[in-house]
Design an enzyme around this catalytic site. Sequence first.
Site, mmCIF file in Angstrom:
data_model
loop_
_atom_site.group_PDB
_atom_site.id
_atom_site.type_symbol
_atom_site.label_atom_id
_atom_site.label_comp_id
_atom_site.label_asym_id
_atom_site.label_seq_id
_atom_site.Cartn_x
_atom_site.Cartn_y
_atom_site.Cartn_z
ATOM 1 N N GLU A 287 35.850 8.475 -69.429
ATOM 2 C CA GLU A 287 35.359 8.666 -70.824
ATOM 3 C C GLU A 287 33.858 8.425 -70.926
ATOM 4 O O GLU A 287 33.256 9.061 -71.802
ATOM 5 C CB GLU A 287 36.126 7.718 -71.755
ATOM 6 C CG GLU A 287 37.604 8.043 -71.871
ATOM 7 C CD GLU A 287 38.407 7.786 -70.601
ATOM 8 O OE1 GLU A 287 38.098 6.801 -69.910
ATOM 9 O OE2 GLU A 287 39.300 8.578 -70.295
ATOM 10 N N ASP B 243 40.102 9.609 -63.266
ATOM 11 C CA ASP B 243 40.539 8.717 -64.344
ATOM 12 C C ASP B 243 39.326 7.939 -64.864
ATOM 13 O O ASP B 243 38.255 7.955 -64.252
ATOM 14 C CB ASP B 243 41.606 7.771 -63.771
ATOM 15 C CG ASP B 243 42.265 6.938 -64.855
ATOM 16 O OD1 ASP B 243 42.237 7.340 -66.034
ATOM 17 O OD2 ASP B 243 42.811 5.861 -64.518
ATOM 18 N N ASP C 117 47.411 7.014 -71.281
ATOM 19 C CA ASP C 117 48.371 5.902 -71.296
ATOM 20 C C ASP C 117 49.266 5.915 -72.516
ATOM 21 O O ASP C 117 49.064 5.157 -73.468
ATOM 22 C CB ASP C 117 47.608 4.578 -71.199
ATOM 23 C CG ASP C 117 46.834 4.493 -69.899
ATOM 24 O OD1 ASP C 117 47.191 5.225 -68.954
ATOM 25 O OD2 ASP C 117 45.877 3.714 -69.825
HETATM 26 C C1 GLC Z 1 44.485 4.002 -66.325
HETATM 27 C C2 GLC Z 1 45.188 5.357 -66.192
HETATM 28 C C3 GLC Z 1 46.543 5.160 -65.571
HETATM 29 C C4 GLC Z 1 46.389 4.465 -64.229
HETATM 30 C C5 GLC Z 1 45.647 3.133 -64.395
HETATM 31 C C6 GLC Z 1 45.336 2.484 -63.052
HETATM 32 O O1 GLC Z 1 45.142 3.191 -67.239
HETATM 33 O O2 GLC Z 1 45.277 6.003 -67.419
HETATM 34 O O3 GLC Z 1 47.204 6.381 -65.415
HETATM 35 O O4 GLC Z 1 47.625 4.228 -63.651
HETATM 36 O O5 GLC Z 1 44.425 3.367 -65.065
HETATM 37 O O6 GLC Z 1 44.550 3.288 -62.270
#
Ligand code: GLC
Length: 748
Positions: free
Chosen positions: A344, A341, A424
């Site tokens: 980017e 995650d 998200d």
């Molecule tokens: C980001 C991710 C999400 C995750 C959050 C906390 O917003 O896109 O899926 O739950 O981080 O890690």
Amino acid sequence: MVDPLPHDCETWAEFKQHRGGRRLTLSTREAVFDLNLVTGAWGVVDRHGLQVFASPAGGLSTQGRGTRLDLRLADRESLHGLGETTGTFNHRGAVREFWNRDVLGHSPAIHPGLPSLYVAIPMALSLRDGRAAGLFWDHPGHQRWDLGAGDPGIWRMTAREGGLELYLFTGPRPAAVLEAFTRLTGRTPMPPRWALGYQQARYSYASAAELESVAREFRRRRLPCDVLYCDIHHMNRYRVFTFGRSYPDPKGLMARLRRRGFRVIPIVDPGVKDEPRFGVLRRGQALDAFVRAPGGGQDFVGEAWPGACRFPDFLRSEVREWWGREQRTLLDLGAAGAWNDMNEPANFARPDKTLDPDCLHQTDLGPARHAGVHNAYGLQMARASYEGAVRAEGRAPEAIPRPLIVTRAGYAGVQRYAAVWTGDNSSTWEHLDESVRQLLNLGLSGVPFVGADVGGFLGDATPELFVRWLQVAVFTPFLRNHSNLGTRRQEPWAFGREVETLARGLLELRYQLLPWMYALFAEAARGGAPVMRPLLWHYPNDEVAAACTDQFLLGENLMVAPILRAGAVARAVYLPKGEWFDFFTGALYPGGYHAVVDAPLARIPVFVRAGSLIPIGPVRPHVGTSEPETLALHVWPGSGGRLEWYDDDGHSLAHTSGAWQRRTLTATYGPRAGSLTLGAPTGSYRGPHRRWRVVLREAGQAVRVRIRNQPIPSEWSEQDEAVWFDLPMSEAPVEVRWSATRAPRTRR
Ligand code: GLC
């Protein structure tokens, strides 16, 4: 270009060059490229004489450090792909940017005119008059494409820095474009079979006890589920690759969950906590592994969940290898993959939420400013993660488990390493609707293993929205329910009995469809075809089908027409030419028109193409590793039925050294008689499946079934309107024929 791609370009390099007067012509077997040496105008004509791309005089120019290219847009040309985008399915008339961004809540209401999301893939599939072609500008820095917004006849592409590295692909079928594009950028490896099962996440299951209680609920309530996620709260103060006090015994936890048939996947963010005593940081520093601040004197320090953190320079192979070694900690504890995650990469400390454009990378191809390689960061993190997980380290292929790597950010080629989820989203109807277009365009960008957070991440899903979302999602390749901190719980039982019952039925259906999905993944692995397909994939010449964005195909055979609006209990479904059966009731519909079908909350309209062969698996609580001896094969009336069935052990890399099995099955099933041919297997894998249970759907009467004129037993159920009989999966090809025992009933 940052990433050396494993492609067999030599074969493409066979071309004839002709130079005469002001023209330079290059011809290959597929196309002719014609350049006017004076004006710079050029065009490409395919072997059918169709002008696929053309650039006007002066269409190519430099712009400061960057490059601009204009192409002419043809009448009725539509443009698809472009990675992960919001908005329309056909990008014509829009402006899109390629710049991976962490966007919390990518809704037009929150971010009006949002030009880009997490996965930039500067690749377009162009369709005109039913003929497809493709274009890929391989540059992972910022690009802006004006696809006819400024001038309706011009597609203007501008790269902020760097030159032109352009690939053009001729079709004319969409499949040919994707075949060529993925020959260049790579294809998705076969996922572990369990990765196609249902997956449950939450930000966060804050303790091991909570995760285990969620697992128990799934089994107690007989809701199929294969994967559970640990979001950031399992870590010790957000330090990557660690578990904190609330997860005291991760190894024991994962072993216990594994015994109950669950795999666990922890989140892995790239930002390494800037804490001098943190081992990962120290080992990284020893390797000089982090992205440098502008000027290059020291590491860049940004901010993410751990607070101050440094960013591994994944664009360098030794850094990827090191990261793979660090990731071993998780895999050795029993994790089945990694959820990458914030790659980017996201950096809370700057208004643009990423690294300084002047940060410095030491890539495998030499030093580069961040601005020039930004979009490759997530791709290379996913690569580090995948390659780290499958590194042999003396193990035989059958001893290496296939990991599931999930990534939020990516670039062209990300399909080689990871599944992509669309970040998200929100628990709104608008986002449910949008997810279909997003996933379809990702598929057309070479990425078949895709899904959106089921139920929506931000905000609270209503029971109705949740059911409708799950109805769509069981037909999407990556099926994961996830929701945000502080939102309403979103496990399938969180909305009461009625929703739970509907969810159970849907998840059971998903598990029954797994052999079909697995065969589709094999097709994706072989030729780059999406698993979830827009109608244009199979019906490019049908204008209504080509423009359709609220329906999709799962492979060629299943047409899914979801309900995407609150309160809707019926919808119009476009059925392309041919005949279609209602998947659930068997009702027959002629194609080539819109049918209005009922869809109360308990029902999603799904149709199956006449003449389809669909393998159907058992309902089960999780995929596990044991497969049933008997696999059902549903045969639908019609001619030209064909299935490329694929199988392997479903969990190791043994298939990469030949341990797979493929068979071609063909059928013709008319009102009075039919036949089915099971081809001989290729590949060396012979799994636990011993026989097919052939189910002739919509059989109005009993039939006599024969193999080489010898009768074999069969049964007919009037109530199910089905005939079934068993066929062994033998080494030799088998042809079975059947014929009606009495005159046909009139068809409905
Ligand atoms: C980001 C991710 C999400 C995750 C959050 C906390 O917003 O896109 O899926 O739950 O981080 O890690």
